[in-house]
Design a protein around this motif. Structure first.
Motif, short mmCIF file in Angstrom:
data_model
loop_
_atom_site.label_atom_id
_atom_site.label_comp_id
_atom_site.label_asym_id
_atom_site.label_seq_id
_atom_site.Cartn_x
_atom_site.Cartn_y
_atom_site.Cartn_z
N ILE A 246 -8.04 28.43 7.19
CA ILE A 246 -9.21 28.78 6.40
C ILE A 246 -10.20 27.62 6.47
CG2 ILE A 246 -10.04 29.48 4.12
CD1 ILE A 246 -6.95 30.08 3.54
N GLN A 247 -11.44 27.94 6.84
CA GLN A 247 -12.48 26.92 6.92
C GLN A 247 -13.82 27.59 6.63
OE1 GLN A 247 -10.22 26.87 9.90
NE2 GLN A 247 -11.10 28.86 10.36
N GLU A 248 -14.83 26.75 6.38
CA GLU A 248 -16.17 27.26 6.11
C GLU A 248 -17.11 26.87 7.24
OE1 GLU A 248 -17.40 27.32 1.71
OE2 GLU A 248 -16.18 25.51 1.97
N SER A 249 -18.07 27.72 7.47
CA SER A 249 -19.09 27.48 8.48
C SER A 249 -20.22 26.64 7.89
CB SER A 249 -19.64 28.84 8.93
OG SER A 249 -20.74 28.67 9.77
N LEU A 250 -20.72 25.71 8.69
CA LEU A 250 -21.90 24.94 8.32
C LEU A 250 -22.86 25.02 9.50
CD1 LEU A 250 -23.32 23.07 6.28
CD2 LEU A 250 -22.23 21.14 7.46
N GLU B 42 -23.24 36.02 5.81
CA GLU B 42 -24.10 35.11 5.04
C GLU B 42 -24.49 35.77 3.73
OE1 GLU B 42 -25.04 32.02 5.86
OE2 GLU B 42 -24.08 32.00 7.80
N PRO B 43 -24.63 35.05 2.64
CA PRO B 43 -24.61 33.60 2.55
C PRO B 43 -23.22 32.99 2.42
CG PRO B 43 -25.10 34.47 0.40
CD PRO B 43 -24.96 35.66 1.34
N ALA B 44 -22.17 33.84 2.37
CA ALA B 44 -20.81 33.30 2.33
C ALA B 44 -20.52 32.55 3.63
CB ALA B 44 -19.80 34.44 2.13
N ARG B 45 -19.58 31.60 3.57
CA ARG B 45 -19.30 30.77 4.74
C ARG B 45 -17.84 30.81 5.18
NH1 ARG B 45 -22.38 25.28 2.94
NH2 ARG B 45 -20.71 25.30 1.42
N VAL B 46 -17.00 31.52 4.45
CA VAL B 46 -15.56 31.46 4.71
C VAL B 46 -15.20 32.15 6.02
CG1 VAL B 46 -14.89 33.54 3.42
CG2 VAL B 46 -13.28 31.65 3.66
N ARG B 47 -14.28 31.52 6.74
CA ARG B 47 -13.69 32.06 7.96
C ARG B 47 -12.19 31.84 7.85
NH1 ARG B 47 -18.47 32.88 7.89
NH2 ARG B 47 -19.98 32.53 9.54
N ALA C 116 3.19 24.98 21.66
CA ALA C 116 1.75 25.24 21.68
C ALA C 116 1.06 24.49 20.55
CB ALA C 116 1.47 26.73 21.58
N ARG C 117 -0.21 24.13 20.77
CA ARG C 117 -0.94 23.35 19.77
C ARG C 117 -2.44 23.43 20.03
NH1 ARG C 117 1.92 20.44 23.68
NH2 ARG C 117 0.71 18.88 24.79
N THR C 118 -3.20 23.04 19.01
CA THR C 118 -4.64 22.94 19.16
C THR C 118 -4.98 21.66 19.92
OG1 THR C 118 -5.03 21.57 17.19
CG2 THR C 118 -4.97 23.97 16.86
N ALA C 119 -6.22 21.56 20.34
CA ALA C 119 -6.78 20.28 20.80
C ALA C 119 -7.15 19.48 19.55
CB ALA C 119 -8.02 20.53 21.67
N TRP C 120 -7.47 18.21 19.74
CA TRP C 120 -8.03 17.43 18.64
C TRP C 120 -9.32 18.11 18.19
CZ3 TRP C 120 -5.43 13.68 16.32
CH2 TRP C 120 -4.43 13.00 17.01
N HIS C 121 -9.57 18.11 16.89
CA HIS C 121 -10.80 18.71 16.39
C HIS C 121 -11.08 18.25 14.96
CE1 HIS C 121 -7.64 21.50 15.08
NE2 HIS C 121 -8.47 21.95 14.16
N THR C 122 -12.29 18.56 14.50
CA THR C 122 -12.70 18.29 13.12
C THR C 122 -13.35 19.56 12.57
OG1 THR C 122 -14.91 17.53 13.70
CG2 THR C 122 -13.17 15.84 13.62
N HIS C 123 -13.52 19.59 11.25
CA HIS C 123 -14.23 20.69 10.60
C HIS C 123 -15.30 20.10 9.69
CE1 HIS C 123 -11.31 23.67 11.93
NE2 HIS C 123 -10.41 22.73 11.74
N PRO C 124 -16.52 20.64 9.73
CA PRO C 124 -17.61 20.07 8.96
C PRO C 124 -17.41 20.13 7.45
CG PRO C 124 -18.30 22.17 9.89
CD PRO C 124 -16.96 21.84 10.48
N LEU C 125 -16.67 21.13 6.98
CA LEU C 125 -16.42 21.27 5.54
C LEU C 125 -14.94 21.25 5.20
CD1 LEU C 125 -19.16 23.95 4.76
CD2 LEU C 125 -19.25 21.49 4.31
N GLY C 126 -14.11 20.78 6.13
CA GLY C 126 -12.68 20.70 5.91
C GLY C 126 -11.97 21.98 6.31
#
Length: 133
Positions: A108-112, A32-37, A47-57
């Motif tokens: 690459i995604q950001e945490s919210l 923090e305060p950075a949000r990148v993951r 192999a694959r992910t489950a269905w999902h969403t990301h709060p900031l894309g």
């Protein structure tokens, strides 16, 4: 400045959120305060992910192999080494390898508020096998 060494072992992804064998290698979880993951994610064939969403894309950059990315209600699309995919906030999607080829991507995604993803149900074999666009 921090240098994060690459001596951490790869970890097998949780079957709660993935189908098949998926390996994850942490790249960065900025303080923090950075949000990148960011993670390097390697999917074995099928192999694959489950269905999902990301709060900031989410941004996916394919490092090697051939994969699929699917949106709810649409046929999956093929992604290849060098391709970059932008998935907007809240869009239900999945991604993974094709049935017969491994795929590795940088995710690459950001945490919210401490969350980077909302996980939904597993992708069915029928949805996975749907002919790509």
């Amino acid at each position: 400045m921090d240098i994060f060494t690459s001596d951490k072992p790869s970890r097998l992804a949780s079957s709660d959120w993935f189908t098949g064998r998926v390996w994850q290698d942490a790249v960065i979880e900025a303080p923090e305060p950075a949000r990148v993951r960011a993670l390097r994610v390697t999917f074995e064939p099928g192999a694959r992910t489950a269905w999902h969403t990301h709060p900031l894309g989410q941004t996916l950059h394919v490092l090697s192999g051939v994969g699929l990315v699917g949106l709810r209600g649409a046929a999956p699309r093929v992604i290849r080494a060098g391709d970059t995919v932008w998935i907007p906030p809240g869009e239900e999607h999945w991604h993974g390898a094709t049935a017969d080829t491994m795929m590795c991507h940088l995710a690459i995604q950001e945490s919210l508020d401490g969350s980077v993803a909302e996980w939904l149900e597993h992708v069915s074999d029928k949805d996975f096998a749907r002919a790509p666009d």
